[in-house]
Design a protein around this motif. Structure first.
Motif, PDB file in Angstrom:
ATOM      1  N   GLY A  46      -3.299  79.394  23.915  1.00  0.00           N
ATOM      2  CA  GLY A  46      -4.700  79.789  23.784  1.00  0.00           C
ATOM      3  C   GLY A  46      -4.882  80.948  22.823  1.00  0.00           C
ATOM      4  O   GLY A  46      -5.806  80.948  21.998  1.00  0.00           O
ATOM      5  N   LEU A  47      -3.999  81.937  22.899  1.00  0.00           N
ATOM      6  CA  LEU A  47      -4.092  83.072  21.971  1.00  0.00           C
ATOM      7  C   LEU A  47      -3.797  82.631  20.541  1.00  0.00           C
ATOM      8  O   LEU A  47      -4.407  83.132  19.594  1.00  0.00           O
ATOM      9  CB  LEU A  47      -3.152  84.198  22.396  1.00  0.00           C
ATOM     10  N   GLY A  48      -2.878  81.685  20.387  1.00  0.00           N
ATOM     11  CA  GLY A  48      -2.612  81.144  19.054  1.00  0.00           C
ATOM     12  C   GLY A  48      -3.815  80.410  18.493  1.00  0.00           C
ATOM     13  O   GLY A  48      -4.173  80.572  17.325  1.00  0.00           O
ATOM     14  N   LEU A  49      -4.469  79.606  19.335  1.00  0.00           N
ATOM     15  CA  LEU A  49      -5.684  78.893  18.916  1.00  0.00           C
ATOM     16  C   LEU A  49      -6.773  79.892  18.511  1.00  0.00           C
ATOM     17  O   LEU A  49      -7.429  79.735  17.484  1.00  0.00           O
ATOM     18  CB  LEU A  49      -6.197  78.002  20.043  1.00  0.00           C
ATOM     19  N   TRP A  50      -6.971  80.917  19.348  1.00  0.00           N
ATOM     20  CA  TRP A  50      -7.996  81.922  19.048  1.00  0.00           C
ATOM     21  C   TRP A  50      -7.683  82.658  17.749  1.00  0.00           C
ATOM     22  O   TRP A  50      -8.550  82.819  16.895  1.00  0.00           O
ATOM     23  CB  TRP A  50      -8.118  82.939  20.191  1.00  0.00           C
ATOM     24  N   SER A  51      -6.434  83.119  17.599  1.00  0.00           N
ATOM     25  CA  SER A  51      -6.113  83.928  16.420  1.00  0.00           C
ATOM     26  C   SER A  51      -6.248  83.129  15.129  1.00  0.00           C
ATOM     27  O   SER A  51      -6.643  83.680  14.098  1.00  0.00           O
ATOM     28  CB  SER A  51      -4.719  84.549  16.543  1.00  0.00           C
ATOM     29  N   ALA A  52      -5.958  81.822  15.184  1.00  0.00           N
ATOM     30  CA  ALA A  52      -6.151  80.987  13.994  1.00  0.00           C
ATOM     31  C   ALA A  52      -7.639  80.846  13.684  1.00  0.00           C
ATOM     32  O   ALA A  52      -8.056  80.988  12.532  1.00  0.00           O
ATOM     33  CB  ALA A  52      -5.517  79.614  14.203  1.00  0.00           C
ATOM     34  N   ALA A  53      -8.436  80.589  14.721  1.00  0.00           N
ATOM     35  CA  ALA A  53      -9.879  80.415  14.515  1.00  0.00           C
ATOM     36  C   ALA A  53     -10.540  81.724  14.085  1.00  0.00           C
ATOM     37  O   ALA A  53     -11.470  81.726  13.281  1.00  0.00           O
ATOM     38  CB  ALA A  53     -10.537  79.886  15.785  1.00  0.00           C
ATOM     39  N   ALA A  54     -10.051  82.842  14.615  1.00  0.00           N
ATOM     40  CA  ALA A  54     -10.616  84.157  14.273  1.00  0.00           C
ATOM     41  C   ALA A  54     -10.019  84.711  12.977  1.00  0.00           C
ATOM     42  O   ALA A  54     -10.449  85.767  12.511  1.00  0.00           O
ATOM     43  CB  ALA A  54     -10.374  85.138  15.417  1.00  0.00           C
ATOM     44  N   ARG A  55      -9.028  84.019  12.445  1.00  0.00           N
ATOM     45  CA  ARG A  55      -8.362  84.406  11.194  1.00  0.00           C
ATOM     46  C   ARG A  55      -7.669  85.768  11.298  1.00  0.00           C
ATOM     47  O   ARG A  55      -7.730  86.578  10.375  1.00  0.00           O
ATOM     48  CB  ARG A  55      -9.333  84.370  10.031  1.00  0.00           C
ATOM     49  N   VAL A  56      -7.011  86.009  12.442  1.00  0.00           N
ATOM     50  CA  VAL A  56      -6.244  87.244  12.627  1.00  0.00           C
ATOM     51  C   VAL A  56      -4.826  86.946  13.144  1.00  0.00           C
ATOM     52  O   VAL A  56      -4.334  87.645  14.026  1.00  0.00           O
ATOM     53  CB  VAL A  56      -6.961  88.224  13.591  1.00  0.00           C
ATOM     54  N   PRO A  57      -4.134  85.947  12.607  1.00  0.00           N
ATOM     55  CA  PRO A  57      -2.844  85.588  13.197  1.00  0.00           C
ATOM     56  C   PRO A  57      -1.789  86.684  13.136  1.00  0.00           C
ATOM     57  O   PRO A  57      -1.076  86.893  14.106  1.00  0.00           O
ATOM     58  CB  PRO A  57      -2.408  84.346  12.421  1.00  0.00           C
TER      59      PRO A  57
END
Length: 178
Positions: free
Chosen positions: A50-61
């Protein structure tokens, strides 16, 4: 239609399998033990994906990776066990899913603070179950790999829209049993 029924059935079974969320009895101290440990709990799988999905969508990986990595280590080596860790772990899955659903509206700094807070909880839970720095390093490496799977999965628009909702739903189910 048959495939959707199979997916729904699988999700329901996962939500009902409370013992799959916990992963006691893995107190080994080696790197390999640490690598395997996070894979034995559905809560950790879903939170990191979930954090990986969020960070990709938020563009902060990269920022998310650093935040989660450091926070897992802080939690793992904290001198005290956190209270109410099981409900906090379940809540982290729910919030990770919600973060993915609202990635475009959630300020990146707030998302990183939430990711860090829940990573401390996960690190603390794992740190209580494993022994030593080497095992913790293995667990952190696996956690980063799970986040990377979330980033890779987020390349699909369909996954970006559906997966965070499934993560949040699973977290809500876990929270009901925590």
């Amino acid at each position: 239609m048959k495939q959707r029924t199979q997916y729904a059935s699988t999700l329901i079974l996962l939500l009902c399998a409370g013992s799959a969320w916990a992963h006691p009895g893995h107190a080994g101290g080696g790197f390999a033990s640490g690598l395997v440990h996070p894979l034995l709990g559905l809560d950790h799988w879903l939170a990191m994906l979930g954090l990986g999905l969020w960070s990709a969508a938020a563009r902060v990986p990269r920022a998310a990776l650093a935040t989660v990595c450091i926070s897992l280590a802080v939690g793992a080596f904290a001198p005290l066990a956190l209270p109410a860790v099981e409900p906090l772990l379940a809540a982290s899955v729910l919030v990770a899913g919600l973060m993915g659903l609202g990635a475009k509206r959630l300020p990146a700094v707030l998302g990183l603070v939430l990711a860090g807070a829940f990573s401390i909880v996960h690190g603390n839970a794992h740190g209580r179950e494993m022994a030593g720095f080497v095992a913790a390093a293995g667990a952190i490496a696996t956690s980063m790999a799970l986040m990377a799977l979330g980033w890779i999965a987020a390349r699909s628009v369909r996954v970006q829209k559906l997966a965070p909702a499934l993560v949040a739903l699973a977290g809500a189910g876990m929270l009901g049993f925590a």
